[in-house]
Scaffold this motif. Structure first.
Motif, PDB file in Angstrom:
ATOM      1  N   GLY A  79       0.843  -1.197   0.000  1.00 42.40           N
ATOM      2  CA  GLY A  79       0.000   0.000   0.000  1.00 42.40           C
ATOM      3  C   GLY A  79       0.873   1.241   0.000  1.00 42.40           C
ATOM      4  O   GLY A  79       2.094   1.178   0.246  1.00 42.40           O
ATOM      5  N   ARG A  80       0.259   2.392  -0.270  1.00 45.32           N
ATOM      6  CA  ARG A  80       1.057   3.616  -0.410  1.00 45.32           C
ATOM      7  C   ARG A  80       0.255   4.843  -0.011  1.00 45.32           C
ATOM      8  O   ARG A  80      -0.948   4.903  -0.187  1.00 45.32           O
ATOM      9  CB  ARG A  80       1.513   3.742  -1.857  1.00 45.32           C
ATOM     10  N   LEU A  81       0.975   5.830   0.483  1.00 43.96           N
ATOM     11  CA  LEU A  81       0.444   7.154   0.786  1.00 43.96           C
ATOM     12  C   LEU A  81       1.336   8.173   0.107  1.00 43.96           C
ATOM     13  O   LEU A  81       2.561   8.129   0.262  1.00 43.96           O
ATOM     14  CB  LEU A  81       0.452   7.391   2.299  1.00 43.96           C
ATOM     15  N   VAL A  82       0.742   9.066  -0.679  1.00 44.87           N
ATOM     16  CA  VAL A  82       1.495  10.135  -1.324  1.00 44.87           C
ATOM     17  C   VAL A  82       0.789  11.443  -1.008  1.00 44.87           C
ATOM     18  O   VAL A  82      -0.442  11.535  -1.097  1.00 44.87           O
ATOM     19  CB  VAL A  82       1.584   9.959  -2.861  1.00 44.87           C
ATOM     20  N   MET A  83       1.558  12.460  -0.633  1.00 46.53           N
ATOM     21  CA  MET A  83       0.996  13.772  -0.354  1.00 46.53           C
ATOM     22  C   MET A  83       1.661  14.803  -1.244  1.00 46.53           C
ATOM     23  O   MET A  83       2.880  14.822  -1.389  1.00 46.53           O
ATOM     24  CB  MET A  83       1.208  14.144   1.109  1.00 46.53           C
ATOM     25  N   TRP A  84       0.817  15.636  -1.884  1.00 47.03           N
ATOM     26  CA  TRP A  84       1.291  16.773  -2.672  1.00 47.03           C
ATOM     27  C   TRP A  84       0.808  18.044  -1.993  1.00 47.03           C
ATOM     28  O   TRP A  84      -0.321  18.095  -1.507  1.00 47.03           O
ATOM     29  CB  TRP A  84       0.701  16.779  -4.082  1.00 47.03           C
ATOM     30  N   ILE A  85       1.655  19.063  -2.001  1.00 44.89           N
ATOM     31  CA  ILE A  85       1.262  20.392  -1.542  1.00 44.89           C
ATOM     32  C   ILE A  85       1.641  21.351  -2.653  1.00 44.89           C
ATOM     33  O   ILE A  85       2.804  21.459  -3.026  1.00 44.89           O
ATOM     34  CB  ILE A  85       1.955  20.780  -0.224  1.00 44.89           C
ATOM     35  N   ASN A  86       0.638  22.018  -3.202  1.00 46.78           N
ATOM     36  CA  ASN A  86       0.837  22.964  -4.303  1.00 46.78           C
ATOM     37  C   ASN A  86       1.606  22.335  -5.463  1.00 46.78           C
ATOM     38  O   ASN A  86       2.546  22.895  -5.999  1.00 46.78           O
ATOM     39  CB  ASN A  86       1.513  24.240  -3.804  1.00 46.78           C
ATOM     40  N   GLU A  87       1.181  21.127  -5.816  1.00 45.91           N
ATOM     41  CA  GLU A  87       1.690  20.378  -6.967  1.00 45.91           C
ATOM     42  C   GLU A  87       3.104  19.858  -6.770  1.00 45.91           C
ATOM     43  O   GLU A  87       3.716  19.334  -7.698  1.00 45.91           O
ATOM     44  CB  GLU A  87       1.586  21.223  -8.244  1.00 45.91           C
ATOM     45  N   ARG A  93       5.021   7.410   1.294  1.00 44.74           N
ATOM     46  CA  ARG A  93       5.259   6.325   2.254  1.00 44.74           C
ATOM     47  C   ARG A  93       4.798   5.037   1.588  1.00 44.74           C
ATOM     48  O   ARG A  93       3.619   4.873   1.300  1.00 44.74           O
ATOM     49  CB  ARG A  93       4.486   6.576   3.552  1.00 44.74           C
ATOM     50  N   ASP A  94       5.728   4.129   1.307  1.00 40.97           N
ATOM     51  CA  ASP A  94       5.449   2.859   0.647  1.00 40.97           C
ATOM     52  C   ASP A  94       5.535   1.707   1.647  1.00 40.97           C
ATOM     53  O   ASP A  94       5.999   1.872   2.769  1.00 40.97           O
ATOM     54  CB  ASP A  94       6.466   2.607  -0.474  1.00 40.97           C
ATOM     55  N   GLY A  95       5.114   0.516   1.185  1.00 41.73           N
ATOM     56  CA  GLY A  95       5.262  -0.690   1.986  1.00 41.73           C
ATOM     57  C   GLY A  95       4.253  -0.806   3.110  1.00 41.73           C
ATOM     58  O   GLY A  95       4.563  -1.318   4.178  1.00 41.73           O
ATOM     59  N   ILE A  96       3.043  -0.348   2.871  1.00 41.41           N
ATOM     60  CA  ILE A  96       2.016  -0.325   3.915  1.00 41.41           C
ATOM     61  C   ILE A  96       1.073  -1.517   3.746  1.00 41.41           C
ATOM     62  O   ILE A  96       0.551  -1.759   2.663  1.00 41.41           O
ATOM     63  CB  ILE A  96       1.255   1.006   3.888  1.00 41.41           C
TER      64      ILE A  96
END
Length: 164
Positions: A79-87, A93-96
């Motif tokens: 699983g993965r979490l990706v966060m963008w702020i103003n592009e 965060r990988d490996g979830i």
């Protein structure tokens, strides 16, 4: 504009839920040392939160995007979490291990953890959610996902304008 918070305090401004009550992804806002900061987090199948670092945002319109990806199988940790702020892709965060979870509902606003020292208002100008593809800045064309992808990615673009 118009949100006053005590130093070191935070609250949740976005939640993704499975069912009607189990929070599996979130975006938090905090005020620390005269600055506003945000971070995102996702829940693992074991009930542990995996969070990004805190990221500074200024007192101007912000475009935030959260990509939540479930693991391909409950026995996998992809699983993965990706966060963008103003592009800008702030953090990934990988490996979830979160393959048993899915997003059914989203909440945007001052949704949790608000203390008595938080006063005023916060504006959210837009919200967009997609199952596939990065959203990007308002008015831009989304980046298409590759053919055959198995990504299930509800994303959001809350636009917050906290006051210093």
């Amino acid at each position: 504009n118009g949100l006053a918070m005590l130093d070191g305090r935070s609250h949740v401004i976005f939640q993704a839920l499975t069912g009607a009550s189990k929070v599996i992804a979130r975006v938090e806002l905090r005020y620390k040392s005269l600055n506003y900061e945000v971070r995102s987090g996702i829940l693992t199948d074991a009930g542990q939160w995996v969070n990004t670092s805190w990221w500074y945002i200024d007192d101007a319109p912000q475009v935030m995007e959260l990509e939540w990806l479930a693991a391909s199988d409950p026995a996998m940790a992809d699983g993965r979490l990706v966060m963008w702020i103003n592009e800008i892709q702030s953090e990934t965060r990988d490996g979830i291990a979160n393959g048993s979870l899915s997003v059914d509902l989203a909440r945007l606003g001052l949704v949790a953890g608000i203390d008595t020292g938080t006063l005023g208002s916060m504006s959210f100008d837009a919200f967009e959610s997609r199952r596939y593809s990065h959203i990007g800045l308002p008015g831009e064309e989304p980046t298409p996902e590759p053919t055959g992808t198995t990504t299930v990615t509800p994303t959001c673009t809350p636009t917050a304008t906290p006051a210093p």
